[in-house]
Design an enzyme around this catalytic site. Sequence first.
Site, PDB file in Angstrom:
ATOM      1  N   LYS A  22     146.951  49.751   1.318  1.00 24.44           N
ATOM      2  CA  LYS A  22     145.832  48.926   1.782  1.00 24.44           C
ATOM      3  C   LYS A  22     146.271  47.471   1.912  1.00 24.44           C
ATOM      4  CE  LYS A  22     141.253  47.409   0.378  1.00 24.44           C
ATOM      5  NZ  LYS A  22     140.130  47.525  -0.558  1.00 24.44           N
ATOM      6  N   LYS A  60     151.131  44.309 -13.747  1.00 27.59           N
ATOM      7  CA  LYS A  60     151.912  44.022 -12.534  1.00 27.59           C
ATOM      8  C   LYS A  60     152.604  42.669 -12.669  1.00 27.59           C
ATOM      9  CE  LYS A  60     148.777  46.031  -9.062  1.00 27.59           C
ATOM     10  NZ  LYS A  60     147.950  45.657  -7.916  1.00 27.59           N
ATOM     11  N   GLY A  84     140.578  51.264  -2.555  1.00 22.45           N
ATOM     12  CA  GLY A  84     141.759  52.131  -2.508  1.00 22.45           C
ATOM     13  C   GLY A  84     141.455  53.557  -2.948  1.00 22.45           C
ATOM     14  N   ARG A  85     140.754  53.704  -4.069  1.00 23.55           N
ATOM     15  CA  ARG A  85     140.516  55.053  -4.605  1.00 23.55           C
ATOM     16  C   ARG A  85     139.406  55.780  -3.852  1.00 23.55           C
ATOM     17  NH1 ARG A  85     139.546  50.998  -7.885  1.00 23.55           N
ATOM     18  NH2 ARG A  85     137.450  50.532  -8.678  1.00 23.55           N
ATOM     19  N   GLU A 114     139.602  54.335 -12.957  1.00 24.63           N
ATOM     20  CA  GLU A 114     139.803  52.997 -12.398  1.00 24.63           C
ATOM     21  C   GLU A 114     138.450  52.388 -12.034  1.00 24.63           C
ATOM     22  OE1 GLU A 114     143.667  51.782 -10.260  1.00 24.63           O
ATOM     23  OE2 GLU A 114     142.238  51.832  -8.626  1.00 24.63           O
ATOM     24  N   GLU A 116     155.627  48.928  -5.730  1.00 25.24           N
ATOM     25  CA  GLU A 116     156.213  50.276  -5.720  1.00 25.24           C
ATOM     26  C   GLU A 116     156.373  50.768  -4.279  1.00 25.24           C
ATOM     27  OE1 GLU A 116     153.652  49.288  -7.543  1.00 25.24           O
ATOM     28  OE2 GLU A 116     153.706  50.148  -9.564  1.00 25.24           O
ATOM     29  N   HIS A 161     145.811  78.707 -22.335  1.00 26.15           N
ATOM     30  CA  HIS A 161     146.935  79.026 -23.228  1.00 26.15           C
ATOM     31  C   HIS A 161     147.619  77.765 -23.731  1.00 26.15           C
ATOM     32  CE1 HIS A 161     146.698  83.357 -22.523  1.00 26.15           C
ATOM     33  NE2 HIS A 161     146.208  82.978 -21.363  1.00 26.15           N
TER      34      HIS A 161
HETATM   35  O1  F6P Z   1     146.272  50.573  -9.091  1.00 25.49           O
HETATM   36  C1  F6P Z   1     145.790  49.454  -8.442  1.00 25.49           C
HETATM   37  C2  F6P Z   1     145.636  49.682  -6.975  1.00 25.49           C
HETATM   38  O2  F6P Z   1     145.193  48.501  -6.407  1.00 25.49           O
HETATM   39  C3  F6P Z   1     144.710  50.836  -6.617  1.00 25.49           C
HETATM   40  O3  F6P Z   1     143.385  50.507  -6.686  1.00 25.49           O
HETATM   41  C4  F6P Z   1     145.190  51.180  -5.276  1.00 25.49           C
HETATM   42  O4  F6P Z   1     144.725  52.433  -4.874  1.00 25.49           O
HETATM   43  C5  F6P Z   1     146.681  51.134  -5.497  1.00 25.49           C
HETATM   44  O5  F6P Z   1     146.872  50.033  -6.360  1.00 25.49           O
HETATM   45  C6  F6P Z   1     147.518  50.985  -4.266  1.00 25.49           C
HETATM   46  O6  F6P Z   1     147.197  49.834  -3.559  1.00 25.49           O
HETATM   47  P1  F6P Z   1     147.647  49.632  -2.064  1.00 25.49           P
HETATM   48  O7  F6P Z   1     147.018  50.704  -1.232  1.00 25.49           O
HETATM   49  O8  F6P Z   1     147.182  48.268  -1.678  1.00 25.49           O
HETATM   50  O9  F6P Z   1     149.147  49.734  -2.001  1.00 25.49           O
END
Ligand code: F6P
Length: 552
Positions: free
Chosen positions: A214, A516, A275-276, A361, A220, A392
């Site tokens: 987003k 972060k 995002g979620r 979240e 990452e 199990h």
């Molecule tokens: O974990 C934090 C967060 O901002 C989430 O809410 C989001 O889904 C994820 O990181 C990834 O963010 P982006 O889509 O901006 O890379």
Amino acid sequence: MSDSLSDSPRLTRRPEWAALEDHRSGPLLNPSLRELFAADPGRAERYVVRVGDLRIDYSKNLVTDETLALLTELATATDVFGLRDAMFRGEKINVTEDRAVLHTALRASRDAVVQVDGENVVPGVHAVLDKMSDFAQRVRSGEWTGHTGRRIRNIVNIGIGGSDLGPAMAYEVLRPYTDRDLTVRFVSNVDGADLHEAVRDLDPEQTLFIVASKTFTTIETITNATSARSWLLAGLGDDKAVAKHFVALSTNAEKVTGFGIDPDNMFEFWDWVGGRYSFDSAIGLSLMIAIGPEPFLEMLDGFRIVDEHFRTAPAEANAPLLLGLLGIWYGNFFGAQSHAVLPYSHYLSKFTAYLQQLDMESNGKSVDRDGHRVDWQTGPVVWGTPGTNGQHAYYQLIHQGTKLIPADLIGFARPVDELADELKAQHDLLMANLFAQGQALAFGKTADEVRAEGVSEAQVPHRTFRGNHPTTTILARELTPSVLGQLIALYEHKVFVQGAVWNIDSFDQWGVELGKVLAKRVEPALTDGADVPGLDASTAALVAAYRELKEV
Ligand code: F6P
């Protein structure tokens, strides 16, 4: 942080809260589920709510008609319905980020009107869906080729959190609907092993990377995307290859262009999609390529069915409302700390992991919307894996441990069509386990029942099941794209209801920021031994140990 109270009474000082506390400690709740069923022959039929293809049986919950009425009064008093309507209208109910919360617009029908700041956002949503459909068709048909003219056979989605969990989960769920000639993989972890394993057996000429972010700033994702680009260029040896092998899903055109991805190959979404909550936006592109546009649109129809239901169904028949209130009942009045989601479908193996972000979240907050610290419990720990594997492993604790763990059991009447007959025949056994677990958890086994089996007195306590463990059973005919959409929307709105009652902002996630920032600060110390000012003694010692081990 201020401790002053806002105009409306704090949650735990509301009379509706006190009424629930009285009800909880009063005689009404003492009957066991055995007694509640014995006293009310109609309970199994009455405590069922239907939405779309879902039949949701909540009869095995520790509630009576009065409990449900009192919980609904709490929902009314906390203005859940007002906030719901404000969300659907596009008001900026994400107060800390001053944003609208409009994932429901992502599945609105083409002729719907949903305004944000005076602009109807629905045409934009459908323009992106059309662009995704066109692109997905071109990749699936082989019309879109890689740099060397070869057909794309591998799709690698690079994203994390909401830009990974949704499509990764849904790809598993809808595997029977996927083009089995395509290899679809998901890379999220900044551990280089993730990308390594995802691409090691792929041919770069036939691989398309979808960079999903987003913000397009998530470390990452950008790190993995940069490494993926190097891998591609090492294989193809030409910078121009990026245009045919990289597309982006983002709200940030500037950063996407800066990364070197052609803006024509960017699929847009908007800051009013969290995002979620973004899986049914452009973030679903990898899934759409895998299953094709039509099933994807059927899935959106499923979401929409539940949106409409949540918006219009009366309280007593409103499924997300009921599920949300049941969670509040256990979390706030029984002290339950967690909630298990236990799907009896192998295809739902990643469903609970997806729900973890959605729920935790969203509702892992400890200040209310006005910035006051809450003195009530908020979101639960959500966990679970598919049955029967869990039976199990950890079900022992649910049955005979000391904790109250409310659980959702999810199952389907029919196995998927493509299974061989012999494997289809296993389905009844799978579902027998679901029903048996619900039964055992609710009704247990009394000491007398154990004795009647001739068990020695010393063994009786060990073999007795207290029962009274609440479960909700969600049943549908089969696991179709529409049913998946219905399930996700059900949980999205459940989470909404709980956040509304708790008066927290379910749509921000400030809690992920600190880690972060600190990771960025610590990294130079790990890489080149740089001095990190202000590092606490424990972390400094860990960094030193890490550096020492690294050099051995
Ligand atoms: O974990 C934090 C967060 O901002 C989430 O809410 C989001 O889904 C994820 O990181 C990834 O963010 P982006 O889509 O901006 O890379």
